[in-house]
Write a protein that holds these residues in place. Structure first.
Motif, PDB file in Angstrom:
ATOM      1  N   GLU A   1      95.500  66.126  24.654  1.00 20.98           N
ATOM      2  CA  GLU A   1      95.380  66.314  23.204  1.00 20.98           C
ATOM      3  C   GLU A   1      95.062  64.971  22.525  1.00 20.98           C
ATOM      4  O   GLU A   1      94.180  64.887  21.675  1.00 20.98           O
ATOM      5  CB  GLU A   1      96.689  66.915  22.666  1.00 20.98           C
ATOM      6  CG  GLU A   1      96.789  67.014  21.155  1.00 20.98           C
ATOM      7  CD  GLU A   1      96.021  68.192  20.582  1.00 20.98           C
ATOM      8  OE1 GLU A   1      95.663  69.088  21.365  1.00 20.98           O
ATOM      9  OE2 GLU A   1      95.773  68.183  19.356  1.00 20.98           O
ATOM     10  N   ALA A   2      95.755  63.911  22.942  1.00 23.20           N
ATOM     11  CA  ALA A   2      95.511  62.581  22.361  1.00 23.20           C
ATOM     12  C   ALA A   2      94.089  62.110  22.663  1.00 23.20           C
ATOM     13  O   ALA A   2      93.399  61.578  21.799  1.00 23.20           O
ATOM     14  CB  ALA A   2      96.529  61.575  22.892  1.00 23.20           C
TER      15      ALA A   2
ATOM     16  N   SER B   1      91.535  63.903  23.126  1.00 21.31           N
ATOM     17  CA  SER B   1      90.534  64.672  22.390  1.00 21.31           C
ATOM     18  C   SER B   1      90.535  64.315  20.897  1.00 21.31           C
ATOM     19  O   SER B   1      89.532  64.465  20.215  1.00 21.31           O
ATOM     20  CB  SER B   1      90.759  66.178  22.587  1.00 21.31           C
ATOM     21  OG  SER B   1      91.864  66.612  21.834  1.00 21.31           O
ATOM     22  N   ARG B   2      91.678  63.820  20.408  1.00 22.25           N
ATOM     23  CA  ARG B   2      91.762  63.540  18.964  1.00 22.25           C
ATOM     24  C   ARG B   2      91.349  62.125  18.601  1.00 22.25           C
ATOM     25  O   ARG B   2      90.964  61.862  17.465  1.00 22.25           O
ATOM     26  CB  ARG B   2      93.177  63.808  18.470  1.00 22.25           C
ATOM     27  CG  ARG B   2      93.455  65.302  18.451  1.00 22.25           C
ATOM     28  CD  ARG B   2      94.876  65.609  18.097  1.00 22.25           C
ATOM     29  NE  ARG B   2      95.194  65.303  16.718  1.00 22.25           N
ATOM     30  CZ  ARG B   2      96.261  65.812  16.091  1.00 22.25           C
ATOM     31  NH1 ARG B   2      97.064  66.639  16.715  1.00 22.25           N
ATOM     32  NH2 ARG B   2      96.513  65.494  14.850  1.00 22.25           N
ATOM     33  N   TRP B   3      91.523  61.196  19.531  1.00 23.64           N
ATOM     34  CA  TRP B   3      91.142  59.814  19.259  1.00 23.64           C
ATOM     35  C   TRP B   3      90.144  59.342  20.309  1.00 23.64           C
ATOM     36  O   TRP B   3      90.144  59.858  21.443  1.00 23.64           O
ATOM     37  CB  TRP B   3      92.374  58.902  19.265  1.00 23.64           C
ATOM     38  CG  TRP B   3      93.236  59.110  18.070  1.00 23.64           C
ATOM     39  CD1 TRP B   3      93.092  58.541  16.831  1.00 23.64           C
ATOM     40  CD2 TRP B   3      94.386  59.983  17.973  1.00 23.64           C
ATOM     41  NE1 TRP B   3      94.075  58.996  15.980  1.00 23.64           N
ATOM     42  CE2 TRP B   3      94.879  59.879  16.648  1.00 23.64           C
ATOM     43  CE3 TRP B   3      95.035  60.837  18.865  1.00 23.64           C
ATOM     44  CZ2 TRP B   3      95.993  60.588  16.198  1.00 23.64           C
ATOM     45  CZ3 TRP B   3      96.148  61.551  18.420  1.00 23.64           C
ATOM     46  CH2 TRP B   3      96.614  61.425  17.103  1.00 23.64           C
TER      47      TRP B   3
ATOM     48  N   ALA C   1      97.189  56.893  18.332  1.00 24.54           N
ATOM     49  CA  ALA C   1      97.362  57.734  19.518  1.00 24.54           C
ATOM     50  C   ALA C   1      98.692  57.435  20.203  1.00 24.54           C
ATOM     51  O   ALA C   1      99.381  58.355  20.670  1.00 24.54           O
ATOM     52  CB  ALA C   1      96.193  57.536  20.481  1.00 24.54           C
TER      53      ALA C   1
ATOM     54  N   TRP D   1     101.059  65.179  12.413  1.00 25.65           N
ATOM     55  CA  TRP D   1      99.824  65.237  13.185  1.00 25.65           C
ATOM     56  C   TRP D   1      99.135  66.569  13.016  1.00 25.65           C
ATOM     57  O   TRP D   1      98.428  67.063  13.759  1.00 25.65           O
ATOM     58  CB  TRP D   1     100.136  64.949  14.656  1.00 25.65           C
ATOM     59  CG  TRP D   1     100.940  63.702  14.826  1.00 25.65           C
ATOM     60  CD1 TRP D   1     102.265  63.603  15.115  1.00 25.65           C
ATOM     61  CD2 TRP D   1     100.474  62.348  14.686  1.00 25.65           C
ATOM     62  NE1 TRP D   1     102.652  62.291  15.168  1.00 25.65           N
ATOM     63  CE2 TRP D   1     101.573  61.513  14.909  1.00 25.65           C
ATOM     64  CE3 TRP D   1      99.223  61.777  14.368  1.00 25.65           C
ATOM     65  CZ2 TRP D   1     101.468  60.111  14.832  1.00 25.65           C
ATOM     66  CZ3 TRP D   1      99.131  60.402  14.302  1.00 25.65           C
ATOM     67  CH2 TRP D   1     100.238  59.576  14.532  1.00 25.65           C
TER      68      TRP D   1
END
Lengths: 146, 81
Positions: A65-66, A68-70, A106, A146
């Motif tokens: 998830e991290a 993909s987000r950063w 992140a 978040w």
């Protein structure tokens, strides 16, 4: 991306050096190390229980998830279980990115999720007996950021 | 199915895991069955708002169906980090 769940101690400095090496295009590495704290001065040990199998899966999902987000070049989570003493390192998180904002954010995200969504339970053994550490509402609320 | 317990849930029930023969349709139904067994189960499951459940090692909900599930885990809110 690397996930280590282990009872053995780790060398945070060596892990950070290994993590930092070999990434071209990385301008920022952020790391966090969690240490066993003796809040009331009578801690004999902290025992960390976990759910073998689910622990690795849950941490991997949080890391994915991290990632993909950063815009991260890499991320690392090490988390120990078993009996620990005051001052022992419990866990570490490291993130690598081109710029510091993504690496800091992140790492913060990873810490919030590891605290409340990775299946670990802390038990404090003190002179007065032993007690499970209770999850705080603030920790659950932190996820809403978040 | 395999039912596993962690932290104070494990201590209260007195077992880390057990095989349970059940036809419970949902997690809530399984809890209702377990509570009827013995006082230690009733005590552990007295307040489900203090519990979390995982189905086949994924966090889930108490109204989730159990069809096809091999492992149910009950534990308090997690305290990692």
């Amino acid at each position: 991306m690397r996930v280590l769940v282990q009872s053995e101690a780790f060398d945070a400095g060596a892990e950070l050096n290994r993590f930092s090496a070999g990434h071209s295009g990385v301008g920022a590495v952020v790391s966090f190390t969690g240490v066993v704290r003796d809040s009331d001065g009578d801690l004999q040990e902290m025992v960390i229980e976990h759910y073998p199998g689910m622990t690795e899966k849950a941490i991997t999902k949080i890391l994915e998830e991290a990632m993909s987000r950063w815009a991260l070049a890499d991320a690392l989570v090490i988390h120990r279980h078993g009996p620990l003493k005051t001052g022992d390192q419990i866990m570490m998180v490291a993130t690598a990115s081109a710029h510091r904002a993504a690496a800091f954010e992140a790492a913060d995200f990873l810490m919030d999720y590891l605290k409340s969504r990775a299946p670990f339970w802390k038990k404090e053994v003190t002179d007065a007996g032993s007690a499970w550490v209770e999850a705080k509402d603030a920790d659950e609320d932190a996820l809403k950021r978040w | 199915m395999n039912v596993v317990y962690f932290a104070w849930v494990r201590e209260r029930i007195g077992l880390p895991q057990e095989t349970v023969e059940t036809s419970a349709a949902t997690v809530n139904d399984l809890i209702a069955e377990l509570k009827q067994r013995e006082e230690r189960y009733a005590a552990a499951f007295a307040d489900t708002s203090a519990l979390r459940v995982a189905l086949d090692q994924e966090l889930s909900d108490f109204d989730a169906p159990l069809a096809g599930v091999k492992e149910v885990a009950f534990f308090p809110p997690m305290t990692g980090g």
